[in-house]
Write an enzyme that holds these catalytic residues in place. Structure first.
Site, PDB file in Angstrom:
ATOM      1  NE  ARG A 175     -19.243  -7.139  -0.012  1.00  0.00           N
ATOM      2  CZ  ARG A 175     -18.155  -7.022   0.294  1.00  0.00           C
ATOM      3  NH1 ARG A 175     -17.445  -7.703   0.739  1.00  0.00           N
ATOM      4  NH2 ARG A 175     -17.441  -6.325  -0.789  1.00  0.00           N
ATOM      5  CE  LYS A 226      -3.802  -2.437   0.029  1.00  0.00           C
ATOM      6  NZ  LYS A 226      -3.344  -3.623   0.017  1.00  0.00           N
ATOM      7  CG  PHE A 256      -9.627   8.913   9.795  1.00  0.00           C
ATOM      8  CD1 PHE A 256      -9.781   7.814   8.880  1.00  0.00           C
ATOM      9  CD2 PHE A 256     -10.835   9.378  10.318  1.00  0.00           C
ATOM     10  CE1 PHE A 256     -11.183   7.205   9.039  1.00  0.00           C
ATOM     11  CE2 PHE A 256     -12.043   8.771  10.352  1.00  0.00           C
ATOM     12  CZ  PHE A 256     -11.892   7.732   9.426  1.00  0.00           C
ATOM     13  NE  ARG A 310      -9.179  -8.726  -3.668  1.00  0.00           N
ATOM     14  CZ  ARG A 310     -10.242  -8.139  -3.110  1.00  0.00           C
ATOM     15  NH1 ARG A 310     -11.150  -8.127  -4.020  1.00  0.00           N
ATOM     16  NH2 ARG A 310     -10.197  -7.429  -2.224  1.00  0.00           N
ATOM     17  CE  LYS A 370     -14.893  -2.234  -0.360  1.00  0.00           C
ATOM     18  NZ  LYS A 370     -14.317  -2.480  -1.705  1.00  0.00           N
TER      19      LYS A 370
END
Length: 444
Positions: free
Chosen positions: A338, A116, A202, A292, A237
């Site tokens: 989800r 990252k 942040f 991905r 998420k």
């Protein structure tokens, strides 16, 4: 085109890949653990190979077993799905060395974007705005302390090899930084095998917006629009939608430009997602690129009509995309919920046997799930059991359609997050398109 693909994953994504392969006339092999031997994807596959016990380190993360499974079944390619080995550059390199096609980007791109801190520096050089923070990995807690003092609190400490909300802590005051740093180091080492950290400012009241990109090996790259993934709990998420609501036209155009600049900078060839934070003023900041297929890819498929898994496979064979950006059309609005096997109040996993499974249907409803009656949700893996996706003419119709679809869904034998989603869909902030990462978690 490939004649046979080994699917190195499980659950709904294994079934999703299998379906794309079947429509393309490609035979499939499922590499599975002992606990998944009787799962629906394994039953549907042309062949299956057991690669180890339930512990993912001994099965779905066991590179020698997966490579051996591909070799003994004469599989030309491996699709890693998401999670597990999907963003492991060493696995992609081993596939290459063994003459097996890895269905994803080159190992070099995975390695660069998987770190990252490096990805942040690369994005900055490509012209994408980044959140103020450390230049590369932190040397220690003293450097973190000095940097946080200079850019101001709150800050967020992250694992350089992180993902899924692990190895990540928001720090709001100086006294809490040392403890958060130590906690992140421990989590990162256990989860990713690397305890390296970096630090960023942040961004308060931010939205999480990501851009789906596709690239082929000839250098053609385009985007498939954006998704809003701001409905999260502890960085996980829960609901995604496309397009992102209440986004300024200039912000949307800037996101597309920055996402393609990042993809071009790493010569990206596959499906990938470039993720950003968007603040209240419409300013956006690059945070990472996922190399991905994403869990939330169906909402993009619903508004574009493009099968992203099929595109991944085509690109891996060396085929060109065969169309330009101008050919991509965005129609209507899509939402994905989800459905996890978890307590909807406390989000504690709820493994067990599914006694009743009735999926919703009707116009504009899609269900991606590996559930069948009698299936036992194991405690060893992620608790995702289904994704309910709806498409509507506009966002209002999509919300109403999702409420209807969820109310039709019956899952008995385990607790699920369906009650949480119904509560969320009635939340005034969500309905108004004013969701931020912090607001919904606080309210719900």
């Amino acid at each position: 085109m490939f004649h046979k693909i080994l699917i190195a994953n499980r659950g709904e994504i294994a079934l999703r890949i299998l379906r794309a392969c079947r429509e393309m006339g490609i035979r499939t092999v499922i590499a599975h653990s002992t606990v998944d031997a009787d799962s629906w994807p394994v039953r549907l596959a042309d062949e299956s190979v057991c690669i180890g016990p339930p512990d993912p380190h001994a099965s779905y993360l066991n590179i020698p077993s997966i490579i051996s499974a591909a070799a003994i079944t004469d599989s030309e390619a491996i699709h890693p799905g998401y999670g597990f080995l999907s963003e492991n550059p060493a696995f992609a390199e081993i596939c290459r060395a063994c003459g097996i096609i890895f269905i994803g980007p080159a190992p070099e791109a995975i390695r660069l974007m998987g770190d990252k801190a490096q990805a942040r520096e690369m994005a900055k050089h490509a012209g994408a705005p980044v959140v103020p923070g450390s230049e590369g990995q932190l040397a220690g807690v003293d450097e973190a302390q000095a940097l946080a003092d200079s850019i101001g609190y709150p800050v967020i400490v992250k694992a350089t090899a992180g993902g899924g909300g692990r190895g990540m802590r928001v720090v709001r005051e100086r006294e809490a930084l040392a403890r958060a740093y130590a906690t992140c180091q421990a989590e990162a080492g256990a989860a990713f095998g690397s305890s390296e950290l970096y630090l960023e400012k942040f961004v308060e009241e931010a939205r999480h917006v990501e851009v789906q990109v596709l690239g082929d090996k000839s250098g053609m790259r385009l985007h498939l629009g954006e998704r809003d993934c701001s409905v999260q709990r502890r960085h996980q998420k829960l609901l995604e939608e496309a397009p992102a609501p209440a986004l300024l036209p200039e912000t949307r155009a800037g996101l597309y430009k920055a996402a393609l600049a990042v993809a071009n900078a790493v010569n990206y060839a596959s499906a990938g997602t470039v993720e950003f934070l968007v603040d209240r003023e419409g300013q956006f900041y690059f945070i990472e690129m996922n190399t991905r297929i994403q869990v939330e890819h169906p909402v993009t498929e619903m508004i574009t009509g493009i099968d992203i898994v099929r595109e991944q496979i085509r690109i891996a064979t060396g085929e060109g995309l065969g169309y330009k950006q101008s050919a991509v059309r965005f129609i209507g609005h899509a939402i994905e919920c989800r459905i996890n096997a978890e307590d909807p109040e406390h989000f504690v996993p709820s493994p067990g046997r599914i006694t009743v499974w009735i999926a919703p249907g009707g116009p504009g409803v899609r269900v991606d799930s590996h559930l069948v009656p009698g299936y036992v949700v194991p405690p060893h893996y992620d608790s995702l059991v289904a994704k309910i996706i709806v498409h509507g003419h506009d966002r209002g119709e999509a919300i109403a359609r999702m409420q209807r679809a969820l109310s039709e869904t019956v899952i008995e034998g385990v607790k699920t997050t369906i009650p949480y989603h119904l509560k969320l869909l009635a939340d005034p902030a969500f309905v108004a398109g004013e969701s931020t990462l912090a607001r919904l978690e606080q309210n719900l």
